[in-house]
Design a protein around this motif. Structure first.
Motif, PDB file in Angstrom:
ATOM      1  N   ALA A 110       0.851  -1.198   0.000  1.00 42.06           N
ATOM      2  CA  ALA A 110       0.000   0.000   0.000  1.00 42.06           C
ATOM      3  C   ALA A 110       0.883   1.242   0.000  1.00 42.06           C
ATOM      4  N   THR A 111       0.585   2.192  -0.872  1.00 42.78           N
ATOM      5  CA  THR A 111       1.388   3.414  -0.951  1.00 42.78           C
ATOM      6  C   THR A 111       1.268   4.257   0.308  1.00 42.78           C
ATOM      7  N   ARG A 112       0.208   4.092   1.074  1.00 45.98           N
ATOM      8  CA  ARG A 112       0.071   4.843   2.326  1.00 45.98           C
ATOM      9  C   ARG A 112       1.025   4.309   3.393  1.00 45.98           C
TER      10      ARG A 112
ATOM     11  N   MET B 111      -3.208   1.295 -10.584  1.00 46.04           N
ATOM     12  CA  MET B 111      -3.584   2.685 -10.794  1.00 46.04           C
ATOM     13  C   MET B 111      -5.091   2.826 -10.910  1.00 46.04           C
ATOM     14  N   TYR B 112      -5.616   3.839 -10.272  1.00 46.14           N
ATOM     15  CA  TYR B 112      -7.039   4.148 -10.333  1.00 46.14           C
ATOM     16  C   TYR B 112      -7.195   5.443 -11.113  1.00 46.14           C
ATOM     17  N   ALA B 113      -7.843   5.384 -12.252  1.00 46.32           N
ATOM     18  CA  ALA B 113      -8.056   6.569 -13.080  1.00 46.32           C
ATOM     19  C   ALA B 113      -9.556   6.820 -13.150  1.00 46.32           C
TER      20      ALA B 113
ATOM     21  N   VAL C  79      -2.419   6.223  -7.344  1.00 44.70           N
ATOM     22  CA  VAL C  79      -1.779   4.904  -7.263  1.00 44.70           C
ATOM     23  C   VAL C  79      -1.877   4.451  -5.812  1.00 44.70           C
ATOM     24  N   HIS C  80      -2.635   3.384  -5.578  1.00 39.42           N
ATOM     25  CA  HIS C  80      -2.879   2.924  -4.212  1.00 39.42           C
ATOM     26  C   HIS C  80      -1.937   1.810  -3.784  1.00 39.42           C
ATOM     27  N   TYR C  81      -1.434   1.031  -4.735  1.00 40.15           N
ATOM     28  CA  TYR C  81      -0.569  -0.104  -4.419  1.00 40.15           C
ATOM     29  C   TYR C  81       0.539  -0.209  -5.452  1.00 40.15           C
ATOM     30  N   TRP C  82       1.634  -0.830  -5.060  1.00 34.02           N
ATOM     31  CA  TRP C  82       2.714  -1.128  -5.997  1.00 34.02           C
ATOM     32  C   TRP C  82       3.319  -2.467  -5.603  1.00 34.02           C
ATOM     33  N   ALA C  83       4.018  -3.091  -6.547  1.00 35.87           N
ATOM     34  CA  ALA C  83       4.684  -4.372  -6.299  1.00 35.87           C
ATOM     35  C   ALA C  83       5.982  -4.400  -7.090  1.00 35.87           C
TER      36      ALA C  83
END
Length: 67
Positions: free
Chosen positions: A5-7, A21-23, A54-58
């Protein structure tokens, strides 16, 4: 693969990762991109993406070396 989670944590600046990504959509879709410290630069999008989209990355797995 573990999504982050980017948070909670951001990737190191300049490292290429897989992003959710959420657009303006309910569901995220995967894109590859790089975080530059302020914005995301993702494939096939012709503008800088702000952090809240962008809420998540891997991490992207490295290709194995053959002996």
């Amino acid at each position: 693969m573990k999504w982050v989670a980017t948070r909670e944590e951001m990737p190191e600046v300049g490292r290429r990762v897989l992003c959710a990504m959420y657009a303006d959509t309910e569901y995220g879709f995967p894109v590859c991109g790089v975080f530059d410290g302020e914005y995301w630069i993702v494939d096939d999008v012709q503008q800088l993406i702000d952090q809240k989209r962008v809420h998540y990355w891997a991490p992207i797995a490295r290709i194995p070396k053959e002996d």
